[in-house]
Enzyme design. Sequence first.
Site, PDB file in Angstrom:
ATOM      1  N   CYS A  62       0.808  -1.221   0.000  1.00  0.00           N
ATOM      2  CA  CYS A  62       0.000   0.000   0.000  1.00  0.00           C
ATOM      3  C   CYS A  62       0.844   1.276   0.000  1.00  0.00           C
ATOM      4  O   CYS A  62       0.639   2.178  -0.821  1.00  0.00           O
ATOM      5  CB  CYS A  62      -0.969  -0.004   1.175  1.00  0.00           C
ATOM      6  SG  CYS A  62      -0.198   0.028   2.819  1.00  0.00           S
ATOM      7  N   HIS A 106      -5.870   1.840  -4.317  1.00  0.00           N
ATOM      8  CA  HIS A 106      -4.966   1.307  -3.299  1.00  0.00           C
ATOM      9  C   HIS A 106      -4.563  -0.120  -3.637  1.00  0.00           C
ATOM     10  O   HIS A 106      -5.160  -0.772  -4.488  1.00  0.00           O
ATOM     11  CB  HIS A 106      -5.608   1.378  -1.904  1.00  0.00           C
ATOM     12  CG  HIS A 106      -6.758   0.438  -1.681  1.00  0.00           C
ATOM     13  ND1 HIS A 106      -7.048  -0.117  -0.461  1.00  0.00           N
ATOM     14  CD2 HIS A 106      -7.702  -0.046  -2.531  1.00  0.00           C
ATOM     15  CE1 HIS A 106      -8.118  -0.886  -0.541  1.00  0.00           C
ATOM     16  NE2 HIS A 106      -8.534  -0.856  -1.785  1.00  0.00           N
ATOM     17  N   HIS A 111      -2.495   1.170   6.831  1.00  0.00           N
ATOM     18  CA  HIS A 111      -2.915   1.074   5.432  1.00  0.00           C
ATOM     19  C   HIS A 111      -3.130   2.470   4.876  1.00  0.00           C
ATOM     20  O   HIS A 111      -3.479   3.400   5.602  1.00  0.00           O
ATOM     21  CB  HIS A 111      -4.195   0.248   5.296  1.00  0.00           C
ATOM     22  CG  HIS A 111      -4.552  -0.067   3.875  1.00  0.00           C
ATOM     23  ND1 HIS A 111      -3.764  -0.875   3.076  1.00  0.00           N
ATOM     24  CD2 HIS A 111      -5.585   0.338   3.088  1.00  0.00           C
ATOM     25  CE1 HIS A 111      -4.307  -0.957   1.866  1.00  0.00           C
ATOM     26  NE2 HIS A 111      -5.407  -0.224   1.849  1.00  0.00           N
TER      27      HIS A 111
END
Length: 391
Positions: free
Chosen positions: A303, A363, A351
């Site tokens: 990520c 993402h 994240h």
Amino acid sequence: MASHRKSRTPGARVAGIRTPALATAALTSVALLSQTAGAAPSDDGKPSLEEVEKKVDELYRQAESATDKYNAAKEKTAKQRKQVGTLLDDVAKRTQKLNDAREELGSFAAAQYRTGVGVPDTATFLLADTPQDFFDRSQLMDRMTGRQKEAVDDYVTQQSETMRKRQEATESLETLTESQGDLKTAKATVQKKLTDARKLMSKLTAEEKARLAAIEEKKQQEAARKAAELAEQQAEQQKTQEKAAARQDSGTSGSTSGSAGSTTAPSTGSSYATKAEKALAFARAQIGKPYVWGATGPGSYDCSGLTQAAWKAAGVTLPRTTYDQVDAGTTVPVSQAQPGDLVFFYDDVTHVGIYIGNGMMIHAPKPGTYVREESIYYDGESSIHSVVRPA
């Protein structure tokens, strides 16, 4: 590393699976099951579906935290390896200079020996344990020529600097070894957490996986609904801002313009919009590439690797880890997020995605999935930690 994390007011949240999917969409659907996580084990002694979900969710959250530690250790190790290489090169060059200085002194000793003049001067110096020992025991420097003194001074300087650099290189090597150990530990932790989670998920029956898939579908429908609400809210804000600007241009805005400005995000200007457009263009080009923890492209990403690479394409350097990236810009409310902003998730900031507008982001979700567009509410509204404008 905790010092990089921003505090967040505790509250109820939908437990998210941010967990690696192994084969089907069912494996990502455990997010909502923690609402019944207190369910008792089944009569046959097997853990309930809710208990399995809770354990799997925790394992993957721990894996993500370990991934950030791995990324940080990897970055630190690379820098230290480069530093050690530079130091060793410097030591080699200084050693050569020391040898050259020693040879020059040796040539003086040989010449003095052949002529029989002042033999003890340079010879005694070379036989001393250290240059300082020699000076402490004699006053021969007073009888040396100017060139001899220069040679001795050069030798002493080169020896001192070489010894200092050797010590510095030794310490850097020790630090590098320690960082490599941290890197190895973090890597092993990630792999173990992922393996344990897969083992638990593999025990689910086809019926249980179907139930999870149904829950995941409902979850995604809710995420899409929330994204649409945000898009509508932002559109209204934009209209209000445009009307306020029009009134100001006509000279009739007054206090109304100021009031409108207090409910909208600070103006980002054309410079940010241009950079954000480049970052988003890069991110869109990566859609479909696999998530791999620790990866920074070009074939795969995790990520923070994706967001770092996207903004690098726009000429902006971001740190490697999520808990460093969250401090690399200005925090804005979710309602005022603009394309290019970074959206961070979970209390431990493990994240991140890049906002594209209308409540959506690009993402790299988790192992077993691919870079994709998705609602920023994909794991529930309470999972959103913050939104940061990086440039």
